[in-house]
Design an enzyme around this catalytic site. Structure first.
Site, mmCIF file in Angstrom:
data_model
loop_
_atom_site.group_PDB
_atom_site.id
_atom_site.type_symbol
_atom_site.label_atom_id
_atom_site.label_comp_id
_atom_site.label_asym_id
_atom_site.label_seq_id
_atom_site.Cartn_x
_atom_site.Cartn_y
_atom_site.Cartn_z
ATOM 1 C CE LYS A 253 0.180 -1.249 -11.186
ATOM 2 N NZ LYS A 253 0.329 -2.384 -11.604
ATOM 3 N NE ARG A 254 0.616 -0.722 -2.112
ATOM 4 C CZ ARG A 254 1.192 0.024 -0.787
ATOM 5 N NH1 ARG A 254 -0.011 0.330 -0.191
ATOM 6 N NH2 ARG A 254 2.216 0.630 -0.734
#
Ligand code: GLU
Length: 497
Positions: A253-254
């Site tokens: 997600k980052r």
């Protein structure tokens, strides 16, 4: 053989790009082999799972058209398809394993297990259960549980057997059972854990092929041990390569958007997303990159799935999406328009905007100056704002481009002449048969003004768009129409004074 596959997401997050890739490969394999695809919800983790996530996953897969033929969304002969509704089935199987002494109750406390693990770690030994409860008397254990003592259920793992499976993607895998301890298959008789539930369901639902991410590869030998404990037929397994960020770490997600909804909201088309995901870990023998779903079904095969990780290349997704947008605009603008309209209606209306005109938008999108420009639907309203929203309050310095050596005096002469020329021309808003004429009329100013092309065309284009980058000036004139063109040229002229 009646081929049956499954998509078994756990509802612990929004529909993830990795889940879709796995679902897609299962879908393609099922379709190619005339099989059935089952959508099952694995919601045994009550702490992390939610109904909202389940809905997001199921609806997302339906929207993408790969939810399968049987399952939570449509029912079917093996219902229920939600694990939380199958507890009694698992309890029956757990009881069977206990009765046959293939599993046993373990009363070890958390504290004991923790101390044991710490000791093993200190001795640099792999953490494993020491078998403390393995020899307990079965009847005695049963009594203790009935009296309310808490106990987990462990599988009795036979010592030193070979666990071999021929992975459909990765080839032969061999494990030895001594690598595994007597692992826990249930927290209690009516609270089963993943390994038990997944095997029970795949068996009961007559799944023939388990195709899932490589992160599950270490689960497979454990699950094979459960199949063997029951004496059940073991399905075929295939493990798909991980999806990686560009720096080769596991997709996160980052570093990337991972929720499918985020991609759809940004204006990636479902077909384009699927096309892209199909190529994320698989390819054909030729260079083809754009595939219809029928072609994918025809060409897909597990033996061309890559073994190494698949890098998520957003530029490639953008390119593929751009190709789909271009094709949709060229082939069926009327059918495609509603998908674009949504992005126009969600753009905040600037004060003084003219109402969005679908007929004009469709024409603009089909104009050669715009076709092929868009990577995402979300870019369209922004790019077309120049025609519907008030002219931005640009600064005079934008016109006085240093590269073209444009002075206020040059600007003034250009705008005076351009206004005069435009006044003598007639064109309807959107009449793109006039683009050429309008273009030539303005080009003809270059010579008498004794200027360079850029010194005439740059100021005109900027005055019409109010922006450094935009469509060609003649295209702007066509879709702005005569009145608005004159108005904008007039504003620019004033700025030069
Ligand atoms: N419920 C598991 C997950 O979401 C799927 C496991 C499997 O495919 O066997 O990771």
């Amino acid at each position: 053989m009646n081929v049956r596959l499954r998509i078994p997401p756990s509802p612990t997050g929004l529909l993830h790009i990795g889940t879709v890739r796995t679902a897609l490969y299962n879908y393609l394999f099922a379709k190619k082999n005339g099989g059935t695809l089952v959508l099952r919800i694995e919601d045994t983790d009550k702490e992390r799972g939610t109904k909202e996530y389940e809905d997001d996953i199921v609806n997302g897969l339906i929207k993408l058209g790969i939810a399968g033929d049987e399952g939570v969304h449509v029912g079917g002969p093996y219902a229920p398809y939600r694990q939380s509704e199958r507890t009694e089935i698992y309890t029956g199987y757990l009881q069977q394993l206990l009765d046959e002494d293939k599993a046993y109750y373990c009363f070890c406390t958390k504290e004991r297990l923790e101390a044991m693990r710490e000791e093993q770690t200190a001795k640099k030994l792999p953490p494993r259960y020491d078998g403390c409860c393995t020899g307990l008397d079965v009847a005695e254990s049963k009594k203790r549980v009935e009296q309310g003592e808490s106990a987990v259920i462990r599988l009795r793992v036979p010592q030193d057997r070979e666990i071999k499976f021929n992975d459909l993607v990765r080839g032969e895998n061999v494990f030895r059972s001594k690598e595994f301890d007597d692992f826990v298959i249930a927290r209690k008789i009516n609270d089963p854990l993943y390994h038990l539930t997944v095997v029970a369901d795949d068996h009961d639902m007559e799944i023939t092929h388990v195709i899932r991410g490589e992160d599950h590869i270490s689960n497979t030998p454990k699950q094979i041990l459960i199949y063997r404990a029951f004496g059940w037929q073991i399905p075929e397994f295939g493990h798909l390569p991980l999806i990686l960020n560009e720096d080769k770490t596991k997709l996160s997600k980052r570093k990337n958007k991972v929720s499918v909804d985020d991609y759809l909201k940004e204006g990636y088309l479902p077909e384009a997303l699927l096309n892209f995901l199909a190529l994320l870990g698989w390819n054909t023998t030729d260079e083809q990159e754009i595939f219809s779903m029928e072609e994918l079904i025809e060409k897909f095969s597990l033996d061309r799935v890559h073994k190494g990780g698949a890098v998520f290349d957003i530029k490639k997704l953008d390119w593929i999406n751009g190709e789909y947008i271009k094709k949709a605009i060229a082939e069926d603008i009327d059918g495609f328009y509603p998908k674009i309209a949504h992005f126009f209606s969600s753009r905040p209306q600037a004060e003084g905007s003219t109402p969005i005109d679908p007929v004009l938008i469709k024409k603009i999108l089909q104009d050669p100056d715009f076709a092929g420009r868009f990577k995402k639907l979300s870019e369209i309203p922004e790019a077309l704002a120049v025609f519907f929203e008030p002219l931005p309050d640009y600064s005079m310095s934008l016109i006085l481009n240093e590269k073209f050596k444009i002075t206020p005096e040059i600007g003034k002469r250009v705008f005076q002449k351009a206004i005069e020329t435009a006044q003598n021309l007639e064109w309807e808003v959107g009449d793109n048969t006039q683009t050429q004429t309008l273009s030539e009329s303005m080009m003809e100013l270059v010579e008498p003004l004794e200027l360079k092309n850029g010194q005439v065309l740059w100021p005109i284009r900027v005055s019409l768009s109010g922006a450094e980058r935009s469509a060609n000036f003649a295209t702007l004139m066509v879709y702005l129409g005569k009145e608005e063109t004159l108005k904008r040229l007039g504003i620019a002229l004033e700025k030069m004074n």
